[in-house]
Design a protein around this motif. Structure first.
Motif, PDB file in Angstrom:
ATOM      1  N   LYS A  65       0.834  -1.207   0.000  1.00 39.00           N
ATOM      2  CA  LYS A  65       0.000   0.000   0.000  1.00 39.00           C
ATOM      3  C   LYS A  65       0.866   1.254   0.000  1.00 39.00           C
ATOM      4  CE  LYS A  65      -1.916  -1.412   3.768  1.00 39.00           C
ATOM      5  NZ  LYS A  65      -2.732  -1.512   5.000  1.00 39.00           N
ATOM      6  N   GLN A  66       0.348   2.323  -0.612  1.00 39.53           N
ATOM      7  CA  GLN A  66       1.109   3.563  -0.706  1.00 39.53           C
ATOM      8  C   GLN A  66       1.214   4.273   0.638  1.00 39.53           C
ATOM      9  OE1 GLN A  66      -2.021   5.445  -3.378  1.00 39.53           O
ATOM     10  NE2 GLN A  66      -1.521   7.205  -2.124  1.00 39.53           N
ATOM     11  N   ILE A  67       0.334   3.924   1.558  1.00 36.68           N
ATOM     12  CA  ILE A  67       0.387   4.515   2.895  1.00 36.68           C
ATOM     13  C   ILE A  67       0.024   3.430   3.902  1.00 36.68           C
ATOM     14  CG2 ILE A  67      -2.017   5.313   2.836  1.00 36.68           C
ATOM     15  CD1 ILE A  67      -1.070   7.804   4.397  1.00 36.68           C
ATOM     16  N   SER A  68       0.720   3.385   5.016  1.00 38.97           N
ATOM     17  CA  SER A  68       0.472   2.334   6.002  1.00 38.97           C
ATOM     18  C   SER A  68      -0.863   2.555   6.705  1.00 38.97           C
ATOM     19  CB  SER A  68       1.594   2.318   7.048  1.00 38.97           C
ATOM     20  OG  SER A  68       1.522   3.480   7.860  1.00 38.97           O
ATOM     21  N   SER A  69      -1.414   1.476   7.246  1.00 40.18           N
ATOM     22  CA  SER A  69      -2.657   1.596   8.011  1.00 40.18           C
ATOM     23  C   SER A  69      -2.467   2.503   9.220  1.00 40.18           C
ATOM     24  CB  SER A  69      -3.135   0.212   8.448  1.00 40.18           C
ATOM     25  OG  SER A  69      -3.529  -0.550   7.331  1.00 40.18           O
ATOM     26  N   SER A  70      -1.287   2.413   9.859  1.00 38.94           N
ATOM     27  CA  SER A  70      -1.025   3.259  11.038  1.00 38.94           C
ATOM     28  C   SER A  70      -1.149   4.738  10.685  1.00 38.94           C
ATOM     29  CB  SER A  70       0.376   2.973  11.599  1.00 38.94           C
ATOM     30  OG  SER A  70       0.449   1.660  12.081  1.00 38.94           O
ATOM     31  N   LYS A  71      -0.579   5.121   9.540  1.00 32.34           N
ATOM     32  CA  LYS A  71      -0.672   6.510   9.106  1.00 32.34           C
ATOM     33  C   LYS A  71      -2.116   6.873   8.768  1.00 32.34           C
ATOM     34  CE  LYS A  71       0.789  10.549   7.672  1.00 32.34           C
ATOM     35  NZ  LYS A  71       1.220  11.585   8.641  1.00 32.34           N
ATOM     36  N   GLY A  72      -2.816   5.943   8.125  1.00 42.01           N
ATOM     37  CA  GLY A  72      -4.213   6.187   7.785  1.00 42.01           C
ATOM     38  C   GLY A  72      -5.076   6.413   9.011  1.00 42.01           C
ATOM     39  N   HIS A  73      -4.830   5.630  10.065  1.00 38.58           N
ATOM     40  CA  HIS A  73      -5.574   5.815  11.321  1.00 38.58           C
ATOM     41  C   HIS A  73      -5.307   7.207  11.904  1.00 38.58           C
ATOM     42  CE1 HIS A  73      -7.309   1.850  11.910  1.00 38.58           C
ATOM     43  NE2 HIS A  73      -6.160   1.291  11.590  1.00 38.58           N
ATOM     44  N   GLN A  74      -4.051   7.624  11.868  1.00 37.98           N
ATOM     45  CA  GLN A  74      -3.693   8.940  12.418  1.00 37.98           C
ATOM     46  C   GLN A  74      -4.428  10.068  11.694  1.00 37.98           C
ATOM     47  OE1 GLN A  74       0.574   9.343  12.287  1.00 37.98           O
ATOM     48  NE2 GLN A  74       0.926   7.487  13.475  1.00 37.98           N
ATOM     49  N   LEU A  75      -4.616   9.905  10.395  1.00 44.78           N
ATOM     50  CA  LEU A  75      -5.263  10.960   9.615  1.00 44.78           C
ATOM     51  C   LEU A  75      -6.727  11.156  10.002  1.00 44.78           C
ATOM     52  CD1 LEU A  75      -3.718  10.300   6.082  1.00 44.78           C
ATOM     53  CD2 LEU A  75      -3.095  12.078   7.723  1.00 44.78           C
ATOM     54  N   MET A  76      -7.318  10.183  10.688  1.00 42.34           N
ATOM     55  CA  MET A  76      -8.702  10.342  11.147  1.00 42.34           C
ATOM     56  C   MET A  76      -8.810  11.408  12.231  1.00 42.34           C
ATOM     57  SD  MET A  76     -10.969   8.586   9.523  1.00 42.34           S
ATOM     58  CE  MET A  76     -12.380   8.174  10.564  1.00 42.34           C
ATOM     59  N   ASN A  77      -7.687  11.734  12.873  1.00 41.10           N
ATOM     60  CA  ASN A  77      -7.719  12.731  13.955  1.00 41.10           C
ATOM     61  C   ASN A  77      -8.115  14.123  13.451  1.00 41.10           C
ATOM     62  OD1 ASN A  77      -6.901  10.826  15.858  1.00 41.10           O
ATOM     63  ND2 ASN A  77      -4.731  11.223  15.499  1.00 41.10           N
ATOM     64  N   CYS A  78      -7.894  14.379  12.157  1.00 38.61           N
ATOM     65  CA  CYS A  78      -8.254  15.694  11.624  1.00 38.61           C
ATOM     66  C   CYS A  78      -9.237  15.587  10.452  1.00 38.61           C
ATOM     67  CB  CYS A  78      -7.006  16.470  11.205  1.00 38.61           C
ATOM     68  SG  CYS A  78      -5.973  15.601  10.013  1.00 38.61           S
ATOM     69  N   ASN A  79      -9.830  14.411  10.290  1.00 40.79           N
ATOM     70  CA  ASN A  79     -10.818  14.246   9.229  1.00 40.79           C
ATOM     71  C   ASN A  79     -12.135  14.887   9.662  1.00 40.79           C
ATOM     72  OD1 ASN A  79     -12.973  13.016   7.561  1.00 40.79           O
ATOM     73  ND2 ASN A  79     -11.335  11.717   6.776  1.00 40.79           N
ATOM     74  N   PRO A  80     -12.690  15.813   8.878  1.00 41.39           N
ATOM     75  CA  PRO A  80     -13.895  16.532   9.298  1.00 41.39           C
ATOM     76  C   PRO A  80     -15.131  15.641   9.417  1.00 41.39           C
ATOM     77  CG  PRO A  80     -13.382  17.014   6.993  1.00 41.39           C
ATOM     78  CD  PRO A  80     -12.214  16.253   7.544  1.00 41.39           C
ATOM     79  N   TYR A  81     -15.072  14.435   8.852  1.00 40.04           N
ATOM     80  CA  TYR A  81     -16.234  13.532   8.884  1.00 40.04           C
ATOM     81  C   TYR A  81     -16.066  12.396   9.898  1.00 40.04           C
ATOM     82  CZ  TYR A  81     -16.672  15.953   4.438  1.00 40.04           C
ATOM     83  OH  TYR A  81     -16.739  16.923   3.468  1.00 40.04           O
ATOM     84  N   ALA A  82     -14.973  12.445  10.668  1.00 38.81           N
ATOM     85  CA  ALA A  82     -14.630  11.317  11.534  1.00 38.81           C
ATOM     86  C   ALA A  82     -15.690  11.043  12.602  1.00 38.81           C
ATOM     87  CB  ALA A  82     -13.272  11.567  12.194  1.00 38.81           C
ATOM     88  N   LYS A  83     -16.168  12.079  13.283  1.00 36.25           N
ATOM     89  CA  LYS A  83     -17.118  11.857  14.378  1.00 36.25           C
ATOM     90  C   LYS A  83     -18.386  11.176  13.888  1.00 36.25           C
ATOM     91  CE  LYS A  83     -15.612  15.546  17.501  1.00 36.25           C
ATOM     92  NZ  LYS A  83     -16.003  16.807  18.205  1.00 36.25           N
ATOM     93  N   GLU A  84     -18.879  11.601  12.741  1.00 37.90           N
ATOM     94  CA  GLU A  84     -20.085  10.965  12.201  1.00 37.90           C
ATOM     95  C   GLU A  84     -19.800   9.530  11.778  1.00 37.90           C
ATOM     96  OE1 GLU A  84     -23.238  11.987  12.209  1.00 37.90           O
ATOM     97  OE2 GLU A  84     -22.412  13.621  13.419  1.00 37.90           O
ATOM     98  N   ARG A  85     -18.598   9.298  11.297  1.00 35.76           N
ATOM     99  CA  ARG A  85     -18.221   7.931  10.911  1.00 35.76           C
ATOM    100  C   ARG A  85     -18.243   6.994  12.124  1.00 35.76           C
ATOM    101  NH1 ARG A  85     -18.427   3.164   9.145  1.00 35.76           N
ATOM    102  NH2 ARG A  85     -16.684   1.936   9.920  1.00 35.76           N
TER     103      ARG A  85
END
Length: 353
Positions: free
Chosen positions: A220-240
């Motif tokens: 994968k072009q980006i690790s799952s660990s990095k992908g999880h971290q990006l949820m911290n500033c995702n504007p749709y995260a809380k609803e997800r």
């Protein structure tokens, strides 16, 4: 509760060297885990549930030698017979994380030999099966140190340790449907380790096929660990996170009723929600490939025309899992071989255990 798993060191005698071999299956999440709590190690922001998968597994052989002096952790790692120095930092990080609970690890030199039946780092949960098999090997050492260790504790702690290496690995400790993450509707569910799904399951969901279409074998072009971290500033995260927990309530009812159409609609929605989070992170990225979309489109068309129960799900990668009742496998494999095989590099036939 973490203290419950602490190894209370006593004087022990153990052979100066030994070896344990454990097999652990990959898993496919139905309700997806994507996002971790800040400042805590591997704590999910929503509950998840997965099937463990036959034919898709890692075998790990852990060789240990008693050291004369305790120093830093000593590890060599081999994948399919080839030494992988690039894997060592992740293993050392894992050992440091679990050293409070497994203090005996500093007493040994380790050689880890591991082999997968499927492509590594391509979004088919290789870290889940590899870390869970390693955790099971480590627990075999602890069992040798403490022969009175109860089976229930053995597997709970193995799941707890596996989580500290890879979040979804804690679910690979058990067969069948497995839950990780505290949820108000699931008794015994918690954030520290996974549990076997505790409620009634309709027989149709105990005999499910899972055929994996390997569309892209590259890492994968980006690790799952990095992908999880990006949820911290995702504007749709809380609803997800809210949606995932509501979907868990829906799934509990579906599993009891045996409603395949509702099941399929739910798992496809979950898969697409996961990829929506990936595509709306900052920086954004794309895991699907053109042939991933071709397969999804074909599955929708086929289901509409045939009225057969074939549904897809994806982890954070390009590869597609097709889930269906085993009683319909003959018809569905005909579709896969005739209409879908041209879109993928490999087909892995499996089933949910």
């Amino acid at each position: 509760m973490d203290q419950f798993f602490y190894y209370r060191k006593k004087k022990y005698s153990i052979n100066s060297n030994g070896v344990f071999t454990k097999k652990s299956f990959s898993n496919i999440a139905l309700i997806k885990y994507w996002g971790k709590q800040k400042n805590r190690i591997q704590i999910p922001l929503n509950s998840s549930i997965s099937y463990s998968l036959e034919n898709v597994y890692t075998v790990t052989r852990l060789i240990y030698h008693l050291k004369e002096k305790k120093r830093n952790f000593s590890v060599r790692v081999f994948l399919s017979g080839k030494e992988k120095t690039s894997f060592i930092p992740k293993i050392l990080e894992f050992f440091h994380r679990i050293s409070f609970y497994c203090s005996y690890l500093r007493d040994f030199n380790f050689v880890i030999e591991t082999e997968n039946t499927f492509p590594h780092s391509s979004g088919i949960a290789s870290s889940a099966s590899s870390m869970s098999s390693l955790a099971l090997c480590i627990m075999e050492i602890e069992k040798k140190l403490v022969p009175s260790l109860k089976e229930d504790f053995f597997f709970k702690k193995a799941s707890f340790l596996a989580r500290l290496g890879s979040g979804s690995a804690c679910r690979s400790i058990y067969p069948g449907l497995v839950v990780w993450g505290g949820h108000k509707s699931i008794k015994g569910s918690n954030n520290l380790y996974a549990i076997p799904y505790p409620y009634q399951v309709h027989p149709i969901f105990t005999k499910m096929g899972d055929t994996i279409l390997v569309i892209d074998e590259t890492p994968k072009q980006i690790s799952s660990s990095k992908g999880h971290q990006l949820m911290n500033c995702n504007p749709y995260a809380k609803e997800r996170f809210k949606c995932a927990n509501k979907n868990m309530d829906r799934l509990i009812s579906i599993l009891k009723r045996g409603d395949l159409q509702d099941f399929g609609e739910l798992i496809e929605h979950e898969a697409l929600s996961l990829h929506a989070m990936i595509m709306t992170s900052s920086p954004y990225f794309l895991c699907m490939k053109p042939n991933t979309l071709n397969v999804l489109d074909k599955v929708w068309d086929f289901r509409k025309q045939s009225r057969k129960n074939i549904y897809f799900t994806l982890d954070a990668g390009a590869n597609v899992h097709l889930l269906y009742p085993l009683q319909e496998k003959k018809f569905i494999m005909k579709l896969i071989n005739n209409d879908l095989s041209s879109y993928c590099k490999k087909i892995i036939e499996s089933f949910c255990i």
